[in-house]
Design an enzyme around this catalytic site. Structure first.
Site, short mmCIF file in Angstrom:
data_model
loop_
_atom_site.label_atom_id
_atom_site.label_comp_id
_atom_site.label_asym_id
_atom_site.label_seq_id
_atom_site.Cartn_x
_atom_site.Cartn_y
_atom_site.Cartn_z
N ASP A 84 0.82 -1.22 0.00
CA ASP A 84 0.00 0.00 0.00
C ASP A 84 0.85 1.27 0.00
O ASP A 84 2.03 1.26 0.32
CB ASP A 84 -0.96 0.01 1.20
N GLU A 142 -0.62 -1.98 5.22
CA GLU A 142 0.30 -1.95 6.37
C GLU A 142 0.22 -0.61 7.09
O GLU A 142 0.46 -0.53 8.29
CB GLU A 142 1.75 -2.21 5.90
NI NI Z 1 6.69 0.91 5.44
#
Ligand code: NI
Length: 396
Positions: A84, A142
């Site tokens: 991401d 994340e």
């Molecule tokens: Ni990172």
């Protein structure tokens, strides 16, 4: 979106490097925010589908799992990359800079994804020599709690996994260096917000009010004593108040003051006790001055704690693969990472792979609008992961 042709199966790592760069630059041009990695995951699935021997599935809507079975049975190794990007307006002059306003790969996850695609390519080409299974986790989200790691674990990606590894390209570490930290490596990034609720009124008549600013100021100050006076100096901990919001005019005492911030710890006991003490201090000061309060504490990711035995084994792999000079000493980071989700299920090691290069102007910190990585770090990261997987599968 189309994917370019894959290199021949037994291509050398050098031959694969331009492909790593292509993959990374494509992803960099087309960043997507956490939980919205629709095109990113589609692109990954397309590339993996072109690699013979890899089976592809989607454990969650925007994550991808690739599985490679060796010719013979053996252990199962998980390797994770996050995919991401961040809500940042890119300010680099790179020819492949983000084409999406306000979204940027400013943490190197584009590089992580390219490296893992490269690893799948390399290992699939020699599947007939492997005993065991390799699972490639392309993890969404994340950067945003609750994170994608826990969801992937819930979806079963770790079931039967013996060891799990991953890496972060690290801009504050020079390219060519790799750091493996045994034990606690990244902190639990928990956060809080609260209100001190007093009684507003005329600033000239404070005795007729309950001033939430004066009380909240004492709360902030008192909280600073938690780390300095109640935590063992050898245990890392952070209490940072990052928002203090109150008031609308110079002559008005407001009704309430808002405080928010973050608590970082490694130790699970401290992780419990610090917020408890924070609330006690908040409650005590409010009670003493006749105010009330609200209190919200939200847990982020668990701390990343590298398995010491596995860290020692992989340190040896780095030494054999690159030589002693590649190994860097790095202190744990108070930043957070949801690689820890996988470590709850099997021994795991999260490595830092140097990607900074001041001579090339690659010197901005992670999450900065001018963040970049030295792409030479990608074949290094790939070589590390490949050597690690082969070692864990028992291939000499
Ligand atoms: Ni990172």
């Amino acid at each position: 979106m189309t994917t370019s042709a894959l290199p021949t199966p037994l291509a050398s790592l050098d031959a694969l490097t331009p492909q790593l760069v292509d993959w990374r630059r494509h992803l960099h041009r087309h960043p997507e925010l956490s939980f919205h990695e629709v095109e990113t995951s589609r692109y990954i699935r397309e590339v993996l589908a072109g690699i013979p021997g890899i089976t592809v599935s989607s454990p969650t809507p925007t994550s991808v799992l690739g599985v490679l079975h060796g010719a013979r049975p053996g252990p199962t190794i998980g390797v994770r990359a996050d995919i991401d990007a961040l809500p940042i307006v890119e300010e680099t002059e790179l020819p492949f800079r983000s084409t999406r306003d306000g979204v940027m790969h400013a943490c190197g996850h584009d590089g992580h994804t390219a490296i893992l695609l490269g690893l799948a390519t390399r290992l699939a080409a020699r599947a007939d020599t492997l005993a065991g299974t390799v699972r490639f986790f392309f993890q969404h989200a994340e950067e945003l709690a609750p994170g994608g790691g826990e969801a992937m674990v819930q979806a079963g990606v770790m079931d039967g996994v013996d060891q799990v590894i991953g890496l972060h390209l690290w801009a504050t570490l020079p390219v060519g260096q790799i750091a493996l930290i045994p034990g606690p490596a990244m902190a639990s990034p928990d956060n809080f917000h609260c209100q001190v609720i007093g009684a507003g009124g005329h600033a000239a008549m404070p005795h007729a009010c309950t001033d939430p600013i004066a009380i909240a100021a004492q709360v902030v100050t008192a909280w600073q004593q938690i780390v300095s006076r109640t935590v063992d100096p050898l245990d890392p901990a952070v209490v940072s108040v990052t928002q203090f919001i109150a008031g609308t005019a110079f002559n008005v005492i407001p009704n309430a003051a808002y405080l928010a911030g973050t608590v970082r710890t490694f130790d699970p006991v401290l992780r419990e006790s610090i917020p408890q003490r924070m609330e006690k201090i908040l409650a005590g000061l409010c009670e003493g001055f006749g105010a009330t309060y609200t209190w919200h504490f939200e847990r982020g990711y668990r701390a990343v704690v590298n398995d010491p035995a596995l860290t020692a084994r992989l340190t040896d792999v780095v030494r054999r693969t690159f030589g002693d000079a590649t190994l860097a000493d790095m202190r744990p980071s108070m930043g957070g990472e949801d690689f820890s989700a996988y470590q709850q299920r099997a021994p795991g090691v999260y490595a830092f792979v140097g990607a900074g290069n001041a001579a090339r102007g690659i010197a901005y910190p992670h999450h900065h609008p001018r963040f970049d990585i030295d792409e030479d770090a990608m074949p290094i990261g790939l070589r590390y992961l490949e050597a690690a997987v082969l070692d864990l599968l028992g291939v000499a």
